[in-house]
Write a protein that holds these residues in place. Structure first.
Motif, PDB file in Angstrom:
ATOM      1  N   ARG A 566     -45.281 -25.574 -46.447  1.00  0.00           N
ATOM      2  CA  ARG A 566     -44.237 -25.330 -45.473  1.00  0.00           C
ATOM      3  C   ARG A 566     -43.342 -26.569 -45.416  1.00  0.00           C
ATOM      4  NH1 ARG A 566     -46.919 -21.196 -45.838  1.00  0.00           N
ATOM      5  NH2 ARG A 566     -47.634 -19.864 -44.126  1.00  0.00           N
ATOM      6  N   TYR A 567     -42.194 -26.414 -44.775  1.00  0.00           N
ATOM      7  CA  TYR A 567     -41.289 -27.549 -44.613  1.00  0.00           C
ATOM      8  C   TYR A 567     -41.013 -27.769 -43.132  1.00  0.00           C
ATOM      9  CZ  TYR A 567     -40.436 -28.120 -49.580  1.00  0.00           C
ATOM     10  OH  TYR A 567     -40.595 -28.384 -50.927  1.00  0.00           O
ATOM     11  N   GLU A 568     -40.626 -28.993 -42.803  1.00  0.00           N
ATOM     12  CA  GLU A 568     -40.306 -29.333 -41.429  1.00  0.00           C
ATOM     13  C   GLU A 568     -39.156 -30.335 -41.406  1.00  0.00           C
ATOM     14  OE1 GLU A 568     -43.865 -30.931 -39.822  1.00  0.00           O
ATOM     15  OE2 GLU A 568     -43.770 -32.807 -40.953  1.00  0.00           O
ATOM     16  N   VAL A 569     -38.500 -30.412 -40.267  1.00  0.00           N
ATOM     17  CA  VAL A 569     -37.373 -31.332 -40.099  1.00  0.00           C
ATOM     18  C   VAL A 569     -37.882 -32.617 -39.447  1.00  0.00           C
ATOM     19  CG1 VAL A 569     -35.111 -31.700 -39.043  1.00  0.00           C
ATOM     20  CG2 VAL A 569     -35.752 -29.415 -39.864  1.00  0.00           C
ATOM     21  N   GLN A 570     -37.603 -33.752 -40.089  1.00  0.00           N
ATOM     22  CA  GLN A 570     -37.901 -35.047 -39.475  1.00  0.00           C
ATOM     23  C   GLN A 570     -36.785 -35.361 -38.475  1.00  0.00           C
ATOM     24  OE1 GLN A 570     -39.974 -38.054 -42.365  1.00  0.00           O
ATOM     25  NE2 GLN A 570     -38.271 -37.113 -43.488  1.00  0.00           N
ATOM     26  N   GLN A 571     -37.084 -35.192 -37.225  1.00  0.00           N
ATOM     27  CA  GLN A 571     -36.051 -35.308 -36.202  1.00  0.00           C
ATOM     28  C   GLN A 571     -35.417 -36.696 -36.155  1.00  0.00           C
ATOM     29  OE1 GLN A 571     -34.843 -32.750 -34.648  1.00  0.00           O
ATOM     30  NE2 GLN A 571     -36.379 -31.318 -35.459  1.00  0.00           N
ATOM     31  N   GLU A 572     -36.203 -37.738 -36.512  1.00  0.00           N
ATOM     32  CA  GLU A 572     -35.652 -39.088 -36.468  1.00  0.00           C
ATOM     33  C   GLU A 572     -34.656 -39.348 -37.610  1.00  0.00           C
ATOM     34  OE1 GLU A 572     -39.512 -39.210 -38.802  1.00  0.00           O
ATOM     35  OE2 GLU A 572     -38.714 -38.236 -37.011  1.00  0.00           O
ATOM     36  N   VAL A 573     -34.712 -38.514 -38.627  1.00  0.00           N
ATOM     37  CA  VAL A 573     -33.800 -38.677 -39.770  1.00  0.00           C
ATOM     38  C   VAL A 573     -32.628 -37.688 -39.686  1.00  0.00           C
ATOM     39  CG1 VAL A 573     -33.614 -38.652 -42.297  1.00  0.00           C
ATOM     40  CG2 VAL A 573     -35.716 -39.466 -41.203  1.00  0.00           C
ATOM     41  N   CYS A 574     -32.873 -36.530 -39.094  1.00  0.00           N
ATOM     42  CA  CYS A 574     -31.852 -35.470 -39.018  1.00  0.00           C
ATOM     43  C   CYS A 574     -30.618 -35.946 -38.253  1.00  0.00           C
ATOM     44  CB  CYS A 574     -32.445 -34.233 -38.349  1.00  0.00           C
ATOM     45  SG  CYS A 574     -31.274 -32.876 -38.132  1.00  0.00           S
ATOM     46  N   ARG A 575     -29.429 -35.673 -38.824  1.00  0.00           N
ATOM     47  CA  ARG A 575     -28.165 -36.051 -38.174  1.00  0.00           C
ATOM     48  C   ARG A 575     -27.504 -34.856 -37.463  1.00  0.00           C
ATOM     49  NH1 ARG A 575     -26.053 -40.577 -40.933  1.00  0.00           N
ATOM     50  NH2 ARG A 575     -27.808 -41.845 -41.658  1.00  0.00           N
ATOM     51  N   ASN A 576     -28.213 -33.749 -37.403  1.00  0.00           N
ATOM     52  CA  ASN A 576     -27.696 -32.532 -36.751  1.00  0.00           C
ATOM     53  C   ASN A 576     -26.377 -32.048 -37.362  1.00  0.00           C
ATOM     54  OD1 ASN A 576     -29.862 -32.551 -34.980  1.00  0.00           O
ATOM     55  ND2 ASN A 576     -28.774 -33.789 -33.460  1.00  0.00           N
ATOM     56  N   CYS A 577     -26.228 -32.285 -38.678  1.00  0.00           N
ATOM     57  CA  CYS A 577     -25.001 -31.815 -39.349  1.00  0.00           C
ATOM     58  C   CYS A 577     -25.004 -30.304 -39.529  1.00  0.00           C
ATOM     59  CB  CYS A 577     -24.844 -32.510 -40.700  1.00  0.00           C
ATOM     60  SG  CYS A 577     -26.121 -32.060 -41.915  1.00  0.00           S
ATOM     61  N   LYS A 578     -26.192 -29.712 -39.510  1.00  0.00           N
ATOM     62  CA  LYS A 578     -26.386 -28.259 -39.625  1.00  0.00           C
ATOM     63  C   LYS A 578     -25.889 -27.675 -40.946  1.00  0.00           C
ATOM     64  CE  LYS A 578     -26.463 -27.316 -34.650  1.00  0.00           C
ATOM     65  NZ  LYS A 578     -26.379 -28.719 -34.194  1.00  0.00           N
ATOM     66  N   VAL A 579     -25.854 -28.496 -41.992  1.00  0.00           N
ATOM     67  CA  VAL A 579     -25.518 -27.994 -43.323  1.00  0.00           C
ATOM     68  C   VAL A 579     -26.528 -26.934 -43.754  1.00  0.00           C
ATOM     69  CG1 VAL A 579     -25.443 -28.603 -45.780  1.00  0.00           C
ATOM     70  CG2 VAL A 579     -24.274 -30.037 -44.097  1.00  0.00           C
ATOM     71  N   CYS A 580     -27.791 -27.149 -43.435  1.00  0.00           N
ATOM     72  CA  CYS A 580     -28.838 -26.190 -43.822  1.00  0.00           C
ATOM     73  C   CYS A 580     -28.601 -24.832 -43.175  1.00  0.00           C
ATOM     74  CB  CYS A 580     -30.209 -26.726 -43.449  1.00  0.00           C
ATOM     75  SG  CYS A 580     -30.369 -27.224 -41.717  1.00  0.00           S
ATOM     76  N   VAL A 581     -28.108 -24.846 -41.935  1.00  0.00           N
ATOM     77  CA  VAL A 581     -27.830 -23.596 -41.226  1.00  0.00           C
ATOM     78  C   VAL A 581     -26.619 -22.910 -41.826  1.00  0.00           C
ATOM     79  CG1 VAL A 581     -27.217 -22.566 -39.013  1.00  0.00           C
ATOM     80  CG2 VAL A 581     -28.852 -24.454 -39.094  1.00  0.00           C
ATOM     81  N   ARG A 582     -25.548 -23.670 -42.034  1.00  0.00           N
ATOM     82  CA  ARG A 582     -24.282 -23.098 -42.503  1.00  0.00           C
ATOM     83  C   ARG A 582     -24.351 -22.622 -43.945  1.00  0.00           C
ATOM     84  NH1 ARG A 582     -22.195 -27.767 -40.121  1.00  0.00           N
ATOM     85  NH2 ARG A 582     -21.751 -28.610 -42.194  1.00  0.00           N
ATOM     86  N   GLU A 583     -25.122 -23.294 -44.772  1.00  0.00           N
ATOM     87  CA  GLU A 583     -25.140 -22.979 -46.196  1.00  0.00           C
ATOM     88  C   GLU A 583     -26.077 -21.831 -46.560  1.00  0.00           C
ATOM     89  OE1 GLU A 583     -23.428 -24.877 -49.018  1.00  0.00           O
ATOM     90  OE2 GLU A 583     -22.190 -24.928 -47.210  1.00  0.00           O
ATOM     91  N   LEU A 584     -27.211 -21.768 -45.887  1.00  0.00           N
ATOM     92  CA  LEU A 584     -28.262 -20.856 -46.339  1.00  0.00           C
ATOM     93  C   LEU A 584     -28.464 -19.625 -45.470  1.00  0.00           C
ATOM     94  CD1 LEU A 584     -30.964 -23.494 -47.367  1.00  0.00           C
ATOM     95  CD2 LEU A 584     -29.321 -22.306 -48.842  1.00  0.00           C
TER      96      LEU A 584
END
Length: 628
Positions: A566-584
């Motif tokens: 499985r995969y998870e988001v490292q919240q301390e690294v995430c910049r909330n750009c939401k590219v993953c949401v918009r692209e996929l």
């Protein structure tokens, strides 16, 4: 299979299958398509070894295999959905003229709505066109018994018979009383007779004359068929036509209702006592004598049916033929809707308008005040989380960014690639058409790269012909085969590329790559779409080529094989750009306040989100999962 003295709870499709087994079916062939799929699967599950069961490569093949078995005297069942009947129509039209020896029932499941189809076409109208009898069950219970009657009817008149359940009959569940097996003799075998089995123009002409005469006689016969009757919803008087007529003889207009299929079942739930109801179970040939007798006692009749106004047209024809002073209302007059499926609620509204609200209030058992339910939220279908098709579409989209390209889709899970944010399906017509539509677009717009997406099962069913056409005519397209090792959209049925049959037997595993090589495709690339960088490079290379070139994206459906991580988001690294949401647009990636997280209950570990994240914030979680 339950003991034959027991009642079982069965889905409509299961009831049809069990009814066919009871009727002595020896050959069952078909092609998966909702809402018909479970019929063949149930026969396979309950096969004691004496029935040949197969998923044929397409509906045309199934029809022809079934015809051969029926020529030899075996009872044969062929299954498909309504659009599959189009594929099978070439042999069916000729088979109507040739006829059969063993009973042959062709189940064509219609899909009013449509719920999972590209059309709302009506098999009853196809029966009229092909001059074949059609049986129209109104419930799973009736379908169980009626399928056996259809086999007997087919053998008696040496004709294929169409059987038309609709989605709500196919997928409803009901208590079925299992009946003893029918006494069916062993098939006689094929007896050579070229005048009977070889179709010639002169033979067809003579057989056409016989068919028209037969159908006129069948109209008379079917007027006495017990499943065509008049009732006023009192089951004790179901067959007592006179009693139903007398119920209508009251001051004012004599009003009645006619219904067929599942609309009859809905009507019975809300029709007031005393209103005569004409039930039509065999829309073609139409039971004219019964209908004429009914219309003679009526001033106005409302017709309730789904899809085409077939019963309505027949009643209008009969009223005109016999100069009956009766008004017929329905789809043609705007008194009922002319698209979509009916329901108890919609029919109640139709009856209110026809009979009058006060009459409905006084007589119907359905409460006038129904509870107000909130509207359900719109939930468009999406590709599953972890679906390799999402990765395939994204690889092509990324490789073709800034370039002129057109993306021709096809029928299957991958049709959902049309949705945002992928937006990668520009056309979708019917199975296999993406390959040939791409060729037509390329001929008119040669400066665009024409892509044709097709699934592995659809490739075998109807894609090969289009590829042959492209190679033969020197067309310039990129064929993209989305090989997920199953027929995913209809429930993961096997196909010629999976190496097994519906009965679970090991079979020849036919290679798509070798087929393409045999056809003459010289540029063939195979890659895993989940290896995104490699997949993008393969697409770029194919796009720069000439002639017919093929990309085989090979990655199993997540319902067949689960990835290990499985995969998870490292919240301390995430910049909330939401590219993953918009692209996929993956349903496992969700917003959480201002941030983004991956729902662990939905993630299947495809890893594409990690590939698109510009900040490497998405990483593997602890290992879990495995093959199903």
């Amino acid at each position: 299979m339950a003991d034959k003295n027991n009642k079982i709870l069965a889905m409509g499709n299961e009831a049809i299958a069990l009814g066919a087994i009871r009727a002595g079916v020896r050959m069952a062939a078909g092609y998966p398509g909702t809402p018909s799929t479970e019929i063949l699967e149930t026969i396979a599950k309950n096969n004691d070894g004496h029935i040949h069961v197969e998923w044929s490569v397409n509906e045309k093949a199934a029809m022809e295999v079934g015809a051969g078995a029926a020529y030899a005297g075996a009872r044969t069942l062929v299954t498909m959905k309504q659009v599959g009947l189009n594929v099978a129509s070439d042999p069916l039209m000729s088979l109507a003229y040739i006829g059969v020896k063993g009973g042959m029932v062709i189940v064509s499941a219609d899909d009013p709505g449509p719920i999972s189809s590209q059309t709302e076409q009506d098999t009853r109208t196809f029966a009229q066109f092909s001059k074949l009898p059609v049986f129209d069950p109104s419930s799973p219970e009736e379908a169980y018994e009626m399928i056996g009657e259809a086999f007997e009817f087919s053998e008696k008149y040496n004709t294929p018979v169409l059987f038309r359940p609709t989605t709500r009959v196919c997928h409803a569940c009901a208590s079925i009383t299992l009946l003893p097996d029918m006494n069916v003799p062993e098939p006689e075998g094929f007896v050579k007779d070229t005048m009977r089995w070889v179709i010639f123009p002169r033979t067809s002409y003579l057989n056409h004359i016989k068919i028209e005469k037969r159908n006129a006689e069948l109209s008379e016969t079917l007027s006495a068929y017990p499943r065509n009757f008049v009732t006023n919803t009192d089951e004790t008087r179901k067959s007592d036509t006179a009693a139903a007529y007398s119920a209508a003889e009251k001051p004012g207009l004599r009003k009645g209702v006619a219904a067929s299929g599942v609309s009859y079942a809905y009507t019975c739930e809300v029709l007031p006592e005393g209103v005569p109801l004409l039930k039509i179970s065999t829309p073609h040939p139409f039971p004219e004598k019964l209908a004429k007798e009914y219309l003679e006692t009526m001033d106005e009749v409302l017709v309730l049916e789904e899809l085409d106004p077939m019963v309505e047209r027949e009643l209008l024809r009969i009223a005109g033929k016999y100069h009956l002073p009766v008004k017929i209302y329905g789809k043609l007059t705007g008194h009922t809707k002319n698209a979509g499926e009916n329901s108890t609620e919609s029919i109640l509204e139709d009856l209110k308008n026809f009979l009058g609200t006060e009459h409905i209030k006084k007589h119907t058992s359905v409460s006038e005040q129904t509870s107000e339910s909130p509207e359900l939220p719109v939930r468009p279908p999406v590709l599953c989380a972890g679906c390799p098709h999402r990765a395939s579409f994204y690889a092509v989209k990324k490789a073709m960014k800034g370039k002129k390209a057109v993306f021709c889709g096809d029928i299957g899970c991958y049709t959902l690639g049309n949705a945002q944010p992928l937006d990668m399906v520009d056309t979708c017509l019917c199975m296999g058409a993406g390959v040939t539509i791409a060729q037509g677009l390329r001929a008119v717009e040669p400066d665009e790269v024409s892509f044709a997406f097709i699934g592995d099962s659809t490739f075998f069913a109807s894609g090969i012909t289009g590829v042959v056409n492209a190679v033969y005519n020197g067309n310039d397209i990129v064929l993209v085969v989305l090989d997920n090792s199953t027929t995913a959209m209809t429930g993961h049925q096997p196909h010629p590329g999976t190496g097994k049959t519906i009965m679970g037997d090991v079979a020849a595993k036919i290679s798509i790559q070798k087929i393409l090589e045999g056809i003459g495709v010289e540029q063939i690339y195979e890659t895993d779409p989940l290896q995104l960088e490699d997949a993008v490079e393969v697409v770029k290379k194919a796009a720069d080529g000439k002639g017919v070139r093929a990309i085989i994206f090979k990655s199993p459906c997540i319902a067949v094989t689960k990835p290990l991580n499985r995969y998870e988001v490292q919240q301390e690294v995430c910049r909330n750009c939401k590219v993953c949401v918009r692209e996929l647009g993956c349903p496992a990636i969700v917003t959480d306040g201002d941030g983004v997280k991956i729902d662990p209950s939905l993630c299947y570990g495809c890893g594409i989100c990690a590939s698109v994240c510009p900040f490497d914030a998405i990483v593997r979680a602890e290992s879990k999962g495995g093959e199903m």
